[in-house]
Write a protein that holds these residues in place. Structure first.
Motif, mmCIF file in Angstrom:
data_model
loop_
_atom_site.group_PDB
_atom_site.id
_atom_site.type_symbol
_atom_site.label_atom_id
_atom_site.label_comp_id
_atom_site.label_asym_id
_atom_site.label_seq_id
_atom_site.Cartn_x
_atom_site.Cartn_y
_atom_site.Cartn_z
ATOM 1 N N GLN A 158 2.942 19.659 -48.776
ATOM 2 C CA GLN A 158 1.801 20.567 -48.729
ATOM 3 C C GLN A 158 0.805 20.307 -49.856
ATOM 4 N N ARG A 159 1.293 19.855 -50.999
ATOM 5 C CA ARG A 159 0.394 19.557 -52.121
ATOM 6 C C ARG A 159 -0.559 18.420 -51.758
ATOM 7 N N GLU A 160 -0.028 17.407 -51.073
ATOM 8 C CA GLU A 160 -0.861 16.281 -50.669
ATOM 9 C C GLU A 160 -1.880 16.711 -49.617
ATOM 10 N N VAL A 161 -1.462 17.546 -48.689
ATOM 11 C CA VAL A 161 -2.363 18.045 -47.657
ATOM 12 C C VAL A 161 -3.508 18.831 -48.293
ATOM 13 N N ALA A 162 -3.185 19.711 -49.246
ATOM 14 C CA ALA A 162 -4.212 20.511 -49.916
ATOM 15 C C ALA A 162 -5.187 19.615 -50.667
ATOM 16 N N MET A 163 -4.662 18.559 -51.310
ATOM 17 C CA MET A 163 -5.519 17.641 -52.062
ATOM 18 C C MET A 163 -6.448 16.874 -51.130
ATOM 19 N N LEU A 164 -5.929 16.433 -49.988
ATOM 20 C CA LEU A 164 -6.762 15.710 -49.031
ATOM 21 C C LEU A 164 -7.896 16.595 -48.512
ATOM 22 N N ARG A 165 -7.588 17.829 -48.209
ATOM 23 C CA ARG A 165 -8.614 18.740 -47.688
ATOM 24 C C ARG A 165 -9.670 19.050 -48.759
ATOM 25 N N GLU A 166 -9.214 19.195 -49.986
ATOM 26 C CA GLU A 166 -10.146 19.460 -51.083
ATOM 27 C C GLU A 166 -11.070 18.263 -51.307
ATOM 28 N N ARG A 167 -10.488 17.053 -51.265
ATOM 29 C CA ARG A 167 -11.292 15.840 -51.482
ATOM 30 C C ARG A 167 -12.310 15.645 -50.355
ATOM 31 N N LEU A 168 -11.905 15.910 -49.113
ATOM 32 C CA LEU A 168 -12.839 15.764 -47.996
ATOM 33 C C LEU A 168 -13.979 16.766 -48.106
ATOM 34 N N GLN A 169 -13.666 17.977 -48.523
ATOM 35 C CA GLN A 169 -14.707 18.982 -48.697
ATOM 36 C C GLN A 169 -15.709 18.543 -49.765
ATOM 37 N N LEU A 170 -15.200 17.975 -50.858
ATOM 38 C CA LEU A 170 -16.082 17.471 -51.917
ATOM 39 C C LEU A 170 -16.941 16.312 -51.398
ATOM 40 N N LEU A 171 -16.335 15.423 -50.622
ATOM 41 C CA LEU A 171 -17.050 14.264 -50.094
ATOM 42 C C LEU A 171 -18.200 14.700 -49.202
ATOM 43 N N ASN A 172 -17.973 15.721 -48.409
ATOM 44 C CA ASN A 172 -18.993 16.169 -47.457
ATOM 45 C C ASN A 172 -20.024 17.111 -48.062
ATOM 46 N N ALA A 173 -19.818 17.521 -49.305
ATOM 47 C CA ALA A 173 -20.807 18.364 -50.000
ATOM 48 C C ALA A 173 -21.854 17.438 -50.624
ATOM 49 N N ASN A 245 -23.663 2.438 -54.594
ATOM 50 C CA ASN A 245 -22.562 3.374 -54.384
ATOM 51 C C ASN A 245 -22.835 4.316 -53.220
ATOM 52 N N ASP A 246 -21.753 4.975 -52.821
ATOM 53 C CA ASP A 246 -21.810 6.019 -51.804
ATOM 54 C C ASP A 246 -22.185 7.322 -52.507
ATOM 55 N N GLY A 247 -23.382 7.821 -52.216
ATOM 56 C CA GLY A 247 -23.873 9.013 -52.909
ATOM 57 C C GLY A 247 -23.026 10.248 -52.708
ATOM 58 N N ARG A 248 -22.208 10.284 -51.644
ATOM 59 C CA ARG A 248 -21.360 11.457 -51.395
ATOM 60 C C ARG A 248 -20.332 11.646 -52.497
ATOM 61 N N ARG A 249 -20.070 10.584 -53.245
ATOM 62 C CA ARG A 249 -19.024 10.616 -54.269
ATOM 63 C C ARG A 249 -19.546 11.032 -55.647
ATOM 64 N N PHE A 250 -20.829 11.317 -55.756
ATOM 65 C CA PHE A 250 -21.432 11.634 -57.056
ATOM 66 C C PHE A 250 -21.982 13.049 -57.092
ATOM 67 N N THR A 251 -22.080 13.551 -58.332
ATOM 68 C CA THR A 251 -22.658 14.867 -58.560
ATOM 69 C C THR A 251 -23.574 14.814 -59.776
ATOM 70 N N HIS A 252 -24.502 15.750 -59.833
ATOM 71 C CA HIS A 252 -25.435 15.796 -60.960
ATOM 72 C C HIS A 252 -24.752 16.241 -62.246
ATOM 73 N N ILE A 253 -25.226 15.718 -63.350
ATOM 74 C CA ILE A 253 -24.865 16.250 -64.655
ATOM 75 C C ILE A 253 -26.088 17.039 -65.144
ATOM 76 N N PRO A 254 -25.908 18.294 -65.522
ATOM 77 C CA PRO A 254 -27.064 19.075 -65.982
ATOM 78 C C PRO A 254 -27.780 18.389 -67.130
ATOM 79 N N PRO A 255 -29.098 18.443 -67.170
ATOM 80 C CA PRO A 255 -29.856 17.802 -68.270
ATOM 81 C C PRO A 255 -29.474 18.403 -69.623
ATOM 82 N N LEU A 256 -29.597 17.585 -70.664
ATOM 83 C CA LEU A 256 -29.259 18.049 -72.019
ATOM 84 C C LEU A 256 -30.254 19.091 -72.472
#
Length: 256
Positions: A158-173, A245-256
């Motif tokens: 179940q831990r692996e299943v939860a991790m896969l679902r979490e990663r897919l959700q992040l990828l699609n965001a 790169n695949d942009g789905r895998r990246f997120t913004h870092i807030p400006p300094l």
């Protein structure tokens, strides 16, 4: 004269008997040849009996083929595992599971693979699956969906299943990027060396239409990967170098 007549009669009878015997021998020989050829034909038409080992092999390959053909539709988000006896790639592991990330309406093929002796030659990729690699990151591979089945939730970690679902959700965001944006990998989605873990990159270019690496084979995690951004990083010599790169895998870092 009488002697000559008797002699001639005996000679005629002898000659006649010899001719009959010759014909009889020819007839018997022809019958024997016909019987022999018929026996050979019957033997040829009768399939040889399989040994127990050969019979088991036939049953196994027939069963595998039935499993392969019995393909249920797969959907994005499904947790799947290999069908028994269908594993032809390293990932996912035999005891592990994967999550469906993409489903193609028509199969895609590795046009770069020209080796007809390869099991991946003209292998129809109908789905992309996400798996967790040795580093704990989420990577995608392409597969023939007929080799997979829905995983029983009672029998998988179940831990692996939860991790896969979490990663897919992040990828699609998916986030929108512009040149100059400071970015980093989303947690667990790093699939390339640069940027290094814990370091930032800068968006150099963002594509409206994805690019694809045509040299990546179907067994590579970069096959059909949508390259939507160019990320600049500073190398060990202090120089700016850029990577696609695949942009789905990246997120913004807030400006300094």
């Amino acid at each position: 004269m009488l002697f000559r007549s008797v002699f001639r009669s005996k000679h005629f009878a002898t000659t006649t008997m010899s001719a009959v015997e010759d014909k009889l021998r020819d007839l018997l020989a022809a019958m024997e040849k016909e019987r022999s050829e018929k026996g050979k034909a019957e033997k040829k038409d009768t399939p040889a009996k399989l040994s127990d080992k050969e019979a088991r092999a036939v049953r196994t390959i027939t069963e595998r083929f039935k499993q392969y053909e019995a393909a249920a539709p797969l959907h994005v988000g499904d947790i799947v595992q290999w069908k028994e006896g269908m594993r032809n790639r390293r990932f996912p592991r035999a005891e592990s599971v994967a999550i469906v990330t993409r489903v193609y309406p028509e199969p895609v093929y590795d046009e770069k693979n020209k080796e007809s002796g390869s099991p991946q030659f003209r292998d129809p990729s109908t789905v992309a699956l996400g798996v967790i690699d040795e580093d704990g990151d989420f990577v995608e591979f392409h597969y023939d969906g007929r080799r997979f089945q829905q995983a029983s939730m009672m029998d998988v970690p179940q831990r692996e299943v939860a991790m896969l679902r979490e990663r897919l959700q992040l990828l699609n965001a998916v986030e929108t990027f512009q040149p100059g944006d400071i970015v980093t990998w989303k947690e667990g989605l790093r699939n390339k060396k640069h940027p290094l873990p814990g370091t930032a990159g800068i968006i150099v270019k963002a594509y409206d239409t994805p690019l694809y690496d045509k040299d990546a084979g179907s067994g590579s995690p970069y096959f059909r990967e949508p390259l939507t951004i160019v990320v600049g990083v500073i190398d060990d010599d202090g120089d700016l170098i850029c990577f696609h790169n695949d942009g789905r895998r990246f997120t913004h870092i807030p400006p300094l």
